[in-house]
Design an enzyme around this catalytic site. Structure first.
Site, PDB file in Angstrom:
ATOM      1  N   HIS A 175       0.880  -1.174   0.000  1.00 27.00           N
ATOM      2  CA  HIS A 175       0.000   0.000   0.000  1.00 27.00           C
ATOM      3  C   HIS A 175       0.914   1.219   0.000  1.00 27.00           C
ATOM      4  CE1 HIS A 175       1.014  -0.582   4.184  1.00 27.00           C
ATOM      5  NE2 HIS A 175       0.440   0.547   4.551  1.00 27.00           N
ATOM      6  N   HIS A 211       1.247   3.938   2.208  1.00 27.47           N
ATOM      7  CA  HIS A 211       1.623   4.722   3.384  1.00 27.47           C
ATOM      8  C   HIS A 211       3.140   4.928   3.361  1.00 27.47           C
ATOM      9  CE1 HIS A 211      -2.265   3.726   5.806  1.00 27.47           C
ATOM     10  NE2 HIS A 211      -2.379   4.829   5.104  1.00 27.47           N
ATOM     11  N   ASP A 213       5.579   4.826   5.393  1.00 27.19           N
ATOM     12  CA  ASP A 213       6.552   3.911   6.003  1.00 27.19           C
ATOM     13  C   ASP A 213       6.789   2.662   5.154  1.00 27.19           C
ATOM     14  OD1 ASP A 213       3.917   3.215   6.684  1.00 27.19           O
ATOM     15  OD2 ASP A 213       4.470   2.338   8.607  1.00 27.19           O
ATOM     16  N   HIS A 214       6.061   2.548   4.037  1.00 26.48           N
ATOM     17  CA  HIS A 214       6.259   1.398   3.148  1.00 26.48           C
ATOM     18  C   HIS A 214       6.843   1.789   1.788  1.00 26.48           C
ATOM     19  CE1 HIS A 214       3.974  -1.598   5.611  1.00 26.48           C
ATOM     20  NE2 HIS A 214       3.690  -0.458   6.211  1.00 26.48           N
ATOM     21  N   HIS A 227      -6.707  -3.123   5.821  1.00 28.22           N
ATOM     22  CA  HIS A 227      -6.000  -1.992   6.405  1.00 28.22           C
ATOM     23  C   HIS A 227      -6.896  -0.757   6.250  1.00 28.22           C
ATOM     24  CE1 HIS A 227      -2.553  -0.095   8.085  1.00 28.22           C
ATOM     25  NE2 HIS A 227      -2.148   0.525   7.003  1.00 28.22           N
ATOM     26  N   ASP A 236       0.432  -4.474   5.895  1.00 30.29           N
ATOM     27  CA  ASP A 236      -0.282  -3.996   7.082  1.00 30.29           C
ATOM     28  C   ASP A 236      -1.702  -4.536   7.054  1.00 30.29           C
ATOM     29  OD1 ASP A 236       1.988  -2.599   7.522  1.00 30.29           O
ATOM     30  OD2 ASP A 236       1.052  -0.615   7.559  1.00 30.29           O
ATOM     31  N   HIS A 248       6.985  -5.282  11.573  1.00 28.61           N
ATOM     32  CA  HIS A 248       6.212  -4.034  11.562  1.00 28.61           C
ATOM     33  C   HIS A 248       5.810  -3.629  12.985  1.00 28.61           C
ATOM     34  CE1 HIS A 248       2.974  -1.159  10.369  1.00 28.61           C
ATOM     35  NE2 HIS A 248       3.769  -0.978   9.328  1.00 28.61           N
TER      36      HIS A 248
END
Lengths: 312, 312
Positions: free
Chosen positions: A61, A63, A65-66, A145, A213, A272
């Site tokens: 996805h 976000h 942090d990814h 998520h 996530d 994570h």
């Protein structure tokens, strides 16, 4: 043979010893990078993982942090001399992300090929590169998520054992054995020889699942069936954080363990972690009490999975 | 009092112990971040630098190794509860970069205020935040790189010594002393008292220069005059690499040292090392032979500069 290395095990923000989300699956000279949080490059360097081998970057996805390690990694691959194409895979929304990343990197000396994947529609990996074993595939599945998100199951099937005796008896020249081993039929003196005539029953292959996530969900449960390794969201450590986990679309250590147990996975690596978790090992029992083969992931943790040798 | 911390000293690509370009200047509860390469957040965490104190991020140019830490840092500041504005400063081209970064971060819970700076047009820091000493300013100057680029000189001037005796003799109430100390005139019983009446001659302040990426050039030489600390491009170690350095708009250890010497800087820290340089200390003599106060920078290297106390 498949080597899995966790590169980043942090959620939300990087910590000094915990880069943001990323994992690498290497098979021969090829590989897949799952997610690409900030710090992925340095983590790979530290772990001895050569990201030049990546055929694809598979985003779960979008976000930050990814994905915020993407611009830097793409430039570095160029600086290291990459010219062969790189697939950039992910759920819907990929084109906007790719446009922004490309605006930051500027032109690259190799083609990046964005491709939106849909849950349940597998990607044949030999379409990305010839180096993958026949039948290897990446199966995206829907996760749960706060935004549209995918998890990935990587499958390396394994054909039945090849019988040279049978092949010889059928008059197949040695040069054509490889085709039969790869599952293709061959023509021999006007006859057609099928793979099934020279191969035993299909053997157990290898499969690894990267959850991205997610809260526990049917898509992940199904994908994790009989998996050799499940890399699973474990953002929260304690059972009393389940409501919080549900609210944010994540899982607890215990929820991941319960899912791995229910799916009959062979191994579970937690990853994570919320920045609130200073030392995941302190909470390992939360998972191992439910699923004894659970382990806490950490940056650089790696395993080489071998095909099972079943004794006759 | 001014604390300077090098956060990232790598050029081109991050190494396990060397993040990409960034340095922080902290003054009281306030600060400036110079550049923001990938890994800046984690480096700051490791060095004990709180980036929430940043009033501005000052970009020297828009090559990836100087900006790819931005999306992650901006999100983290939001996650840490920032609501006060953040200035985003840089040379021409800033709006395109900001558009791409914003597309990646999505909405943030605080305003980011992009502002293009022109060489030679100083920015008064008390316009960013009240915490800076009176007269503190950031002076951008033109550098010589392959793209439009700036370096930055941070100046903290220091007023002359305040004389309580003079202030008392002029009848200034204690509550108004602070205004005079800050350089403002005050009205006292119908008269105007000027700062000059209660302050001695201006004293030596503090100045720090961040070169960004540059070949030796007049702008940097002028900016580095009498600087307390020069953080300088030292991409290449050896004199025989000068042609290469010139071609790519960078400097060698020796060129940086010669410039620091010519400018009469007090200290020089080398930074922005090519990944080919495994251990900068091996080449320290290349700089120290020319400018003895040269030191090799490293991630986390820090100094607190104090105002000079001149003995009467």
């Amino acid at each position: 043979m498949l080597t899995i290395t966790l590169l980043g095990t942090a959620a939300t923000m990087p910590l000094p010893d915990r880069a943001l989300s990323a994992a690498f699956a290497a098979c021969g000279g090829h590989g897949l990078l799952w997610d690409c949080g900030e710090g992925t490059q340095a983590a790979a360097h530290r772990a001895g993982v050569n990201l030049m081998r990546a055929d694809a970057i598979c985003l779960t996805h979008y976000h930050g942090d990814h994905i915020f390690g993407l611009p830097g990694l793409l430039q570095t691959l160029g600086a290291q001399g990459r010219t062969r194409p790189l697939a950039l895979l992910g759920p819907e929304g990929l084109s906007d992300i790719w446009a922004a990343v490309r605006a930051l990197t500027g032109p690259l000396p190799y083609p990046v090929k964005p491709q939106v994947l849909m849950p349940g529609q597998p990607l044949a990996l030999d379409a990305l590169s010839e180096g993958w074993p026949a039948g290897a595939r990446l199966v995206p599945f829907a996760t749960k998520h706060r935004v549209k998100s995918l998890g990935y199951r990587l499958e390396l099937p394994r054909a039945g054992k090849f019988s040279p005796e049978q092949a010889r008896a059928l008059g197949v020249p040695v040069q054509q054995w490889k085709l039969l081993q790869k599952g293709q039929s061959v023509a021999v003196e006007g006859r057609t020889v099928q793979p099934v005539q020279v191969l035993g029953a299909p053997r157990r292959g290898l499969s690894v699942v990267f959850s991205g996530d997610t809260a526990p969900c049917p898509g992940l449960l199904q994908a994790a069936q009989d998996a050799d390794l499940l890399l699973c969201d474990a953002t929260y450590a304690l059972p009393e954080q389940e409501a919080q986990a549900r609210q944010w679309g994540h899982s607890t250590f215990g929820q991941s363990a319960a899912l791995a147990a229910q799916a009959g996975a062979k191994r579970l690596w937690l990853t994570h972690y919320s920045p609130m978790i200073t030392d995941p090992e302190e909470y390992a029992e939360q998972a191992q009490g439910i699923f004894p083969a659970a382990e806490c992931g950490f940056d650089g943790k790696s395993i080489t999975l071998q095909y099972e040798e079943v004794q006759p």
